[in-house]
Scaffold this motif. Sequence first.
Motif, short mmCIF file in Angstrom:
data_model
loop_
_atom_site.label_atom_id
_atom_site.label_comp_id
_atom_site.label_asym_id
_atom_site.label_seq_id
_atom_site.Cartn_x
_atom_site.Cartn_y
_atom_site.Cartn_z
N GLY A 1 0.80 -1.13 -0.12
CA GLY A 1 0.09 0.05 -0.10
C GLY A 1 0.83 1.24 0.20
O GLY A 1 2.08 1.29 -0.46
N LEU A 2 0.42 2.14 0.57
CA LEU A 2 1.19 3.74 0.63
C LEU A 2 2.02 3.46 1.84
O LEU A 2 1.60 3.02 3.13
N VAL A 3 3.30 3.71 1.69
CA VAL A 3 4.14 3.56 2.72
C VAL A 3 4.82 5.07 2.71
O VAL A 3 4.95 5.83 1.79
N LYS A 4 5.60 5.22 3.81
CA LYS A 4 6.36 6.48 4.13
C LYS A 4 7.78 6.20 4.41
O LYS A 4 8.02 5.36 4.90
N ARG A 5 8.49 6.99 3.67
CA ARG A 5 10.03 6.57 3.48
C ARG A 5 10.63 7.68 4.34
O ARG A 5 10.48 8.87 4.25
N CYS A 6 12.01 7.28 4.90
CA CYS A 6 12.80 8.10 5.71
C CYS A 6 13.30 9.15 4.69
O CYS A 6 14.12 8.65 3.62
N PRO A 7 13.25 10.29 5.06
CA PRO A 7 13.88 11.28 4.14
C PRO A 7 15.44 11.41 4.24
O PRO A 7 15.87 11.88 3.26
N VAL A 8 16.23 10.94 4.96
CA VAL A 8 17.73 10.98 5.44
C VAL A 8 18.26 10.46 4.01
O VAL A 8 17.92 9.36 3.54
N GLU A 9 19.27 11.17 3.61
CA GLU A 9 19.93 10.99 2.31
C GLU A 9 20.40 9.55 2.35
O GLU A 9 21.20 9.29 3.19
N GLY A 10 20.30 8.69 1.36
CA GLY A 10 20.90 7.43 1.24
C GLY A 10 20.10 6.27 2.18
O GLY A 10 20.37 5.18 2.10
N CYS A 11 18.93 6.77 2.99
CA CYS A 11 18.20 6.01 3.75
C CYS A 11 17.09 5.26 3.24
O CYS A 11 17.00 4.15 2.65
N ASN A 12 16.02 6.03 2.97
CA ASN A 12 14.94 5.59 2.06
C ASN A 12 14.27 4.31 2.66
O ASN A 12 13.34 3.69 2.05
N ARG A 13 14.44 3.98 4.13
CA ARG A 13 13.80 2.96 4.78
C ARG A 13 12.34 3.34 4.78
O ARG A 13 12.06 4.36 5.16
#
Lengths: 194, 413
Positions: free
Chosen positions: B278-290
Amino acid sequence: MSNGTGGKFAGFEREPAVRVFASELRESRIQFKEGEDEKSPSYVLLPTGERCNRIFLCGQMTLKEKRGEQNKFYTVRVQDPTGTFFINAGSYQPDAMQQIARIEPPVYVAVLGKPGIRTTADSSVFVSVRAESVTEIDLETYRCWVLDCAQQTLDRLDSFDQTDDSRKAKEFYNTNTAIYRQIIHDALTQIDIQ
Amino acid sequence: METIPHVVERISQKIEAKGVTVDREKVRSKLTLLVEEFGIQIQEAERTVTNELMREHNLSTPAGSGQEQRPIGDITPGDWVTVEGKIVSVAQPPAGAIAQSGIIADSSGAVQFVVWAKARAPTLKERTWYRLEAAVVDEYRGAPNLKVHSGTKVTELPEDRPLMPNVAPIASLKPGVGSIRAKFVEEWEPRHDRMLQTGLLGDESGRIKFVLWKDGEREKLELNRVYSFYYATVDEFNGRLSLNLSTAMYIPEEGDIRVSTGSDAIQGAFVHMAPGSGLVKRCPVEGCNRVLSRQNYCPVHEIQSSFRYDLRIKGVIDDGKKARNVLMQCETVEQLAAMSLEQAIEIAENNPLGLDDVLIQLQHRVMGRYFRCIGSDIDGTFLVRECRPVQCDAPLHASLINRAAASPGGDAA
């Protein structure tokens, strides 16, 4: 079936969902466990000679009933070209229950579930499916399933008496493969595909 | 964990390579006994069963005094050997018992080596030639490994001989050491803090996952560029190979090469939508994206006030024979479920059920339906590049009717 022994060790391997018509599932009488463990998967042996822990079926939902006082559960009937599947979902299948709650018959549905055989008080045998998911589908998907199920049942018939499971099935059910070919033929001629 | 059937296969193949037929059932029961009854670690059990079978078939090879000099490409586990080679790479020793580890190569091939601390051997210098007398070859994680022990005589050779690595196609790589010429075709987000870069390398013959670790001053690879990789370590896990570039030298090359698409097609019913879809939120820290939890918690960077939305489906496509995990990324989901990322965000933000409502709508559009997907299998998950609903096939319908009618009145079996 090839995954019989593989699945035993590779514990993480998900059981595939066998395609079976209602009239075949209804005739199943053997349910067995592979392994001693409480959590070992339980299989139903189909008359055409394949074990299944999980099945996938499509059809028209004709009846939906809510039963039980404290522990509510749904029973649902799903009709395919050969007969009726008896589906149930209780509080241990919350996803399926919620999905069923949103569906009003008559519509086409796809059901994923675990087959089970039980003997009622008057010693008649009843084969039902405990639903993992029940979702509404369109007519096109239903037709695809009929083709898929026909094809996979024919595949089982073609290798009948050549696999361990089908030899067992032959011994227990004394399966007449010609009858199953006839059932498949009738199912296929009931649907129209342009 | 490696599984028993897979180890059985590896042992059987190893013995069969020596020209003996192997009863897999017997191998399996021996291995199962050791692992399940005696609780022995699977690597140790593998060694025990292999040695037992070797003895049984009189294949035991620890023969010779190790005086005879051998090309590195020819040595096999169980040998005592003398080799002359160049140290092409040395790595941080992983344990105190090991003084040094690395790769030694000659013109015939290359092998990983370990110098035991107890060997009291001189420290081997990179880019220098040595003669190692009476070293032992054993096996570590399915690859030959040269052991320098206290009985091994180590002599530095004064001259530098010409040495050209044997570049091989990706499809022919085996566990151990390999050199390839390949293009960096896909970059993935590193899943570990110590990872500098990971992704896929490809050549005409196939594709392979690679990992570049942070230890040592290593330069990152540039996407879509062709490189020569010399002396990378080829690791195997559960039957899949991956390339560890930490030991390797890599040199950018001019030009381009054709890369095998590595595509596979699967067809079946979509039977399960897994958590995390579904819709997920990703970490904004450069290179993280978790993916963040619903409370905006990143497993590494903790609470985040901002985030980036993404749409994906993790699920199972089942053809009745095999259930396969699939991962569909935003573009595929948008097309398949006829819901754009913007629409999904709109639903999530303006609806009391929020993210759950997106999930319910996605389920409604894909569950129970038949799809044909093109993509590639990575570590047991099928990454979908293209996906299309399956239409009812009139010719198939006709041919099935014929098949069902094939044996009228008779029993085919």
